[in-house]
Write a protein that holds these residues in place. Structure first.
Motif, mmCIF file in Angstrom:
data_model
loop_
_atom_site.group_PDB
_atom_site.id
_atom_site.type_symbol
_atom_site.label_atom_id
_atom_site.label_comp_id
_atom_site.label_asym_id
_atom_site.label_seq_id
_atom_site.Cartn_x
_atom_site.Cartn_y
_atom_site.Cartn_z
ATOM 1 N N ALA A 496 8.252 31.638 7.779
ATOM 2 C CA ALA A 496 8.041 31.755 6.339
ATOM 3 C C ALA A 496 8.680 30.580 5.607
ATOM 4 C CB ALA A 496 8.635 33.074 5.839
ATOM 5 N N VAL A 497 9.852 30.122 6.084
ATOM 6 C CA VAL A 497 10.478 28.938 5.495
ATOM 7 C C VAL A 497 9.570 27.733 5.693
ATOM 8 C CG1 VAL A 497 12.439 27.358 5.605
ATOM 9 C CG2 VAL A 497 12.814 29.829 5.794
ATOM 10 N N ALA A 498 8.986 27.606 6.880
ATOM 11 C CA ALA A 498 8.092 26.482 7.163
ATOM 12 C C ALA A 498 6.869 26.527 6.250
ATOM 13 C CB ALA A 498 7.678 26.516 8.626
ATOM 14 N N ILE A 499 6.248 27.693 6.108
ATOM 15 C CA ILE A 499 5.071 27.810 5.248
ATOM 16 C C ILE A 499 5.445 27.499 3.805
ATOM 17 C CG2 ILE A 499 3.325 29.407 4.372
ATOM 18 C CD1 ILE A 499 2.953 28.585 7.307
ATOM 19 N N ASP A 500 6.615 27.978 3.356
ATOM 20 C CA ASP A 500 7.061 27.700 1.991
ATOM 21 C C ASP A 500 7.317 26.214 1.773
ATOM 22 O OD1 ASP A 500 6.996 29.769 0.227
ATOM 23 O OD2 ASP A 500 9.158 30.140 0.195
ATOM 24 N N ASN A 501 7.579 25.474 2.848
ATOM 25 C CA ASN A 501 7.849 24.037 2.745
ATOM 26 C C ASN A 501 6.625 23.196 3.083
ATOM 27 O OD1 ASN A 501 10.962 23.240 2.310
ATOM 28 N ND2 ASN A 501 10.813 25.250 3.293
ATOM 29 N N GLY A 502 5.442 23.781 3.026
ATOM 30 C CA GLY A 502 4.216 23.013 3.136
ATOM 31 C C GLY A 502 3.556 22.986 4.492
ATOM 32 N N TYR A 503 4.172 23.586 5.501
ATOM 33 C CA TYR A 503 3.552 23.610 6.818
ATOM 34 C C TYR A 503 2.428 24.646 6.836
ATOM 35 C CZ TYR A 503 7.240 20.616 8.596
ATOM 36 O OH TYR A 503 8.085 19.552 8.803
ATOM 37 N N LYS A 504 1.441 24.379 7.689
ATOM 38 C CA LYS A 504 0.290 25.268 7.798
ATOM 39 C C LYS A 504 0.286 25.931 9.186
ATOM 40 C CE LYS A 504 -1.153 23.904 3.790
ATOM 41 N NZ LYS A 504 -1.047 24.799 2.600
ATOM 42 N N PRO A 505 -0.367 27.078 9.289
ATOM 43 C CA PRO A 505 -0.403 27.754 10.590
ATOM 44 C C PRO A 505 -1.004 26.899 11.697
ATOM 45 C CG PRO A 505 -1.126 29.234 8.856
ATOM 46 C CD PRO A 505 -0.998 27.885 8.228
ATOM 47 N N TYR A 506 -1.849 25.926 11.342
ATOM 48 C CA TYR A 506 -2.500 25.127 12.373
ATOM 49 C C TYR A 506 -1.676 23.895 12.769
ATOM 50 C CZ TYR A 506 -4.017 22.679 8.115
ATOM 51 O OH TYR A 506 -4.066 22.041 6.901
ATOM 52 N N HIS A 507 -0.581 23.610 12.080
ATOM 53 C CA HIS A 507 0.263 22.484 12.486
ATOM 54 C C HIS A 507 0.838 22.740 13.877
ATOM 55 C CE1 HIS A 507 0.848 21.112 8.081
ATOM 56 N NE2 HIS A 507 -0.014 20.329 8.697
ATOM 57 N N ARG A 508 0.837 21.639 14.690
ATOM 58 C CA ARG A 508 1.161 21.805 16.105
ATOM 59 C C ARG A 508 2.512 21.195 16.457
ATOM 60 N NH1 ARG A 508 -3.096 23.602 19.059
ATOM 61 N NH2 ARG A 508 -5.034 23.810 17.871
ATOM 62 N N PHE A 509 3.163 21.873 17.406
ATOM 63 C CA PHE A 509 4.461 21.420 17.920
ATOM 64 C C PHE A 509 4.450 21.551 19.432
ATOM 65 C CE2 PHE A 509 5.313 22.339 13.553
ATOM 66 C CZ PHE A 509 6.370 21.507 13.176
ATOM 67 N N SER A 510 5.318 20.799 20.062
ATOM 68 C CA SER A 510 5.418 20.858 21.517
ATOM 69 C C SER A 510 6.013 22.201 21.944
ATOM 70 C CB SER A 510 6.300 19.716 22.033
ATOM 71 O OG SER A 510 6.542 19.879 23.418
ATOM 72 N N ARG A 511 5.480 22.708 23.012
ATOM 73 C CA ARG A 511 6.022 23.970 23.524
ATOM 74 C C ARG A 511 7.004 23.726 24.675
ATOM 75 N NH1 ARG A 511 3.148 26.246 27.990
ATOM 76 N NH2 ARG A 511 1.405 24.963 28.680
#
Length: 791
Positions: A496-511
């Protein structure tokens, strides 16, 4: 004769000699004056002249003296009588109720905790009593009472003179019959200061009070008060409590046989207990029935029919009857205790009616699914820890050898022996040498426990509450008292912090895992237990659906404003943002550390806080403080106080809340590739729109699952009753998806099937003006997933 002669000579001289007569008159006056002086001074010494005067005039004076003495002693006796009588009256009055007490008799009445639909959930009492009006008492009860206790009740004025006069006769025969009327018995029951000792003084007080009661109340009111104050068998006070305890029904529904049984027990509740002394109770009931026939309340055929019947009970233990949820009841008591203290009410004696937000059908279903699932989980837990042929949970004691000694040291047997002066080592060795004792310790201390709560996100109302499975054994409420590590159920706050700071559900990160170093060169390298084959980069939606620790940790540098850093201290701003988000959403009682590890759920929080925070997601970002009580009424139905949520504020924007709901749908439906930690819910048959998150702590001690729908948020926790108890691993029932999730799934399924009137299948709606930002490639993947899963 000489005395008589002397007297006659004096008399003749008195008549014939004027000088002598004059002298005698002067002497008589002087004698009268001396007499008056003696009476004034109290002197008993007679005058000289009195000794010389021996004629008829002195007889009158002597008579006057006797009369004065008699009059004086009569007055003294009257005064003494008045003083003693006044003292007796004052003494009797000290033991009598005041005018205020007569007009407002005090009876301890249980207070009830009610569901929103009028079901009793719990009650607070010192005496198990429920007040009931005359109209709601079976007429058979009234008839039985009058027939056996006081058949001239409607004719006397508080005292039955016939029975009172017969008391000495009964005493001479050795029969201790007190002759008390129903009103006199009521006087004893209502006003304990009268006492119960067998004395004349107590009887007089009782009789005076009975007369006063008759002057203040009607016969119907006296019968109503009597039947609400008397003690029946099995700790039941009053006819309503007795009816429910013994027959599972109200006082209004008691039949002739049941009424005669209960009224018969009044004579001696222990001796004539219909549950434990059936034979004696039957004999006493038949005496009541015979009196009812004799006094014309029942006919001979009715008497014969009931006389031969056996006593048939539907027994409800008084300390469990009408106490469906002791954990919730205690939570409610703590919520309203301050109000009661400030306003002069006693929750245990004032007969208050506390209306709550709980829906009784949901409450019953919640308790049922928790109990049934925990039985299965306990069996599986013991199997996973037991090596065949090596004893109960052998693997557990091998992994945690110190736990057995700790559990024994905490036992009552150990502490009693040590307190008596024995050394701890000797006591420990002696107790461990008793196989039965050791086995009992192992089994009782390795019990699993579970808790459950359901809230309405739209108004914060508690709908169901299960604080544990056995309040009698353990009064610790796992819903709001127990603070447990939240595990992965805390991750939505990070996203929720990430979404509030402009990130989108489709943004990708290394697993893949990443590590950080602090100033002392210590390494923090949290990682997933396993890394499955597949692409390295995954979306935030996928990372949440599969609860990937590595993706969550890789978010921290971004949220801290230090992308690419490997310095642990530089992640602290991210920890503060996550803690602030948790508080905004509803985690407001438990302190939250701001270390970066908080992202993985190291914070210790309550199930109530977590479920409330998830409710904020479901309520378009608006937090509403949980509320359990709506109003309190007195026993007459007057509303004393009403309650409303004290806090209502926006925790996050409606858009962020909806995006988080949509991402948590993926936990249940499966992420981009159909994988999610909560897909078991779908496999169990839950088909409606649900968002949620599983949680398993690092030490395999606590398992969580929280699910939200537009109309309800449901949280469940499973773990050891003792915090030292661990699951064998984070696999099997050591996962929230395999222990806590099935409880929530069963709750949803059974409510849809059996409680449809109080259940909604509506799905989440997008907030007004919301436009989903989804790249074409991601949309194609989502469309393929939806076609594959049928959503």
């Amino acid at each position: 004769m000489s005395n008589q002669g002397d007297h006659n000579e004096d008399y003749d001289r008195y008549l014939s000699d004027p000088e002598y007569r004059k002298k005698m008159l002067e002497l008589r006056k002087k004698n009268a004056a001396e007499k008056a002086e003696r009476e004034r001074t109290g002197s008993k010494k007679p005058g000289k002249i009195r000794n010389k005067l021996r004629f008829t005039g002195d007889s009158d004076a002597s008579s006057e003296n006797i009369y004065s003495i008699l009059l004086r002693w009569t007055g003294i006796l009257i005064v003494i009588g008045i003083v003693l009588g006044s003292g007796l009256i004052l003494y009797l009055m000290q033991g009598l109720p005041s005018i205020e007490e007569l007009e407002n008799p005090r009876t301890d009445i249980a207070s009830f905790v009610m569901s929103r639909d009028g079901e009793v959930l719990d009650k607070y009492f010192t005496e198990n009593r429920t007040y009931v009006t005359y109209e709601n008492i079976s007429p058979h009860v009234i008839d039985a009472l009058i027939a056996v206790e006081d058949h001239r009740f409607y004719q006397h004025w508080g005292i039955d003179l016939y029975r009172t006069a017969a008391v000495p006769i009964h005493l001479l025969r050795g029969n201790m019959q007190g002759g008390s009327t129903i009103t006199q018995q009521l006087a004893r029951n209502l006003y304990r200061k009268i006492g119960r000792e067998v004395t004349v003084v107590r009887k007089l007080r009782e009789m005076i009070t009975a007369i006063q009661i008759e002057r203040n109340y009607t016969k119907r009111e006296i019968l109503e008060m009597y039947l609400n104050t008397v003690e029946f068998s099995n700790s039941s006070h009053g006819i309503e409590a007795a009816a429910f305890t013994h027959y599972g029904k109200t006082a209004h529904d008691l039949n002739i046989n049941e009424a005669a049984t209960l009224i018969g027990s009044l004579n001696n509740p222990t001796l004539y207990n219909p549950r434990s002394r059936t034979e004696q109770s039957t004999r006493r009931r038949n005496i009541v029935l015979s009196q009812m026939e004799r006094r014309g309340f029942i006919s001979a055929p009715v008497f014969e029919d009931n006389f031969t019947q056996a006593i048939a009970l539907n027994y409800n233990p008084p300390f469990r009857a009408r106490r469906e949820s002791r954990y919730f009841g205690e939570y409610v008591r703590l919520q309203i205790q301050q109000w009661a203290d400030e306003n002069g009410y006693d929750l245990f004696t004032d007969g208050l009616i506390i209306y709550t937000t709980v829906e009784s059908n949901m409450q019953r279903i919640a308790e049922k699914v928790v109990t049934e699932n925990l039985v299965e989980l306990q069996a599986a837990f013991e199997r996973e820890w037991t090596q065949p042929g090596q004893g109960y949970m052998s693997r557990y004691w091998q992994r945690f050898p110190a736990h057995l000694d700790q559990f024994i040291a905490e036992s009552g047997e150990f502490q009693t022996a040590v307190a008596a002066g024995q050394s701890r080592a000797v006591v420990m060795d002696s107790l461990k040498a008793i196989p039965e004792f050791v086995e009992q310790i192992k089994r009782t201390r390795t019990k699993l426990e579970s808790s459950f709560v359901a809230l309405d996100p739209r108004n914060g109302q508690v709908l169901a509450w299960v604080g544990g499975t056995d309040y009698g054994r353990r009064q610790f409420d796992q819903v709001f008292m127990a603070k447990k590590q939240a595990g992965s159920t805390f991750k939505p706050f990070v996203y929720a912090v990430a979404i509030d700071n402009g990130y989108k559900p489709y943004h990708r990160f290394s697993r893949y895992p990443v590590s950080f170093i602090d100033r002392q060169n210590r390494v923090w390298d949290p990682k997933d237990a396993t890394i499955s084959p597949g692409p390295e980069m995954v979306s935030l939606r996928e990372g949440l659906a599969r609860s990937l620790n590595n993706v969550t940790v890789r978010l921290l540098p971004e949220l801290a404003g230090a992308p690419g850093t490997n310095q642990l201290e530089e992640l602290m701003p991210a920890g503060r943002k996550i803690a602030e988000m948790a508080r905004n959403l509803g985690v407001r009682q438990s302190p939250i550390t701001t270390y970066p590890s908080v992202a993985l759920g190291t914070a210790e929080v309550t199930l109530l806080e977590m479920t409330s925070a998830y409710s904020t997601f479901a309520n378009q970002g608006v937090y509403i403080e949980p509320i359990a009580v709506t109003r309190i009424e007195d026993k007459a139905g007057n509303v004393l106080v009403e309650y409303f949520p004290q806090e209502r504020e926006e925790g996050i924007s409606p858009e962020t809340a909806y995006i988080m709901i949509d991402m948590m749908r993926g936990v249940i439906r499966g992420g981009e590739w159909g994988i999610g930690t909560g897909v078991r819910m779908r496999n169990m048959g839950v088909t409606q729109d649900v968002a949620g998150k599983t949680g398993t702590t690092q030490n395999s001690a606590d398992n969580w699952f929280i699910a939200v729908m537009p109309h309800i948020a449901v949280g469940s926790w499973v773990g050891g009753d003792d915090r030292r108890i661990r699951f064998p691993s984070s696999q099997g029932i050591g996962q929230g998806a395999r222990s806590a999730l099935p409880i929530v799934a069963d709750f949803i399924i059974e409510n849809r099937r059996d409680n449809g009137d109080n259940w909604s299948t509506d799905g989440f709606e997008q907030p007004a003006g919301y436009v989903e930002d989804v790249p074409d490639a991601v949309q194609t993947i989502q469309d393929q997933r939806n076609r594959r899963t049928g959503w």
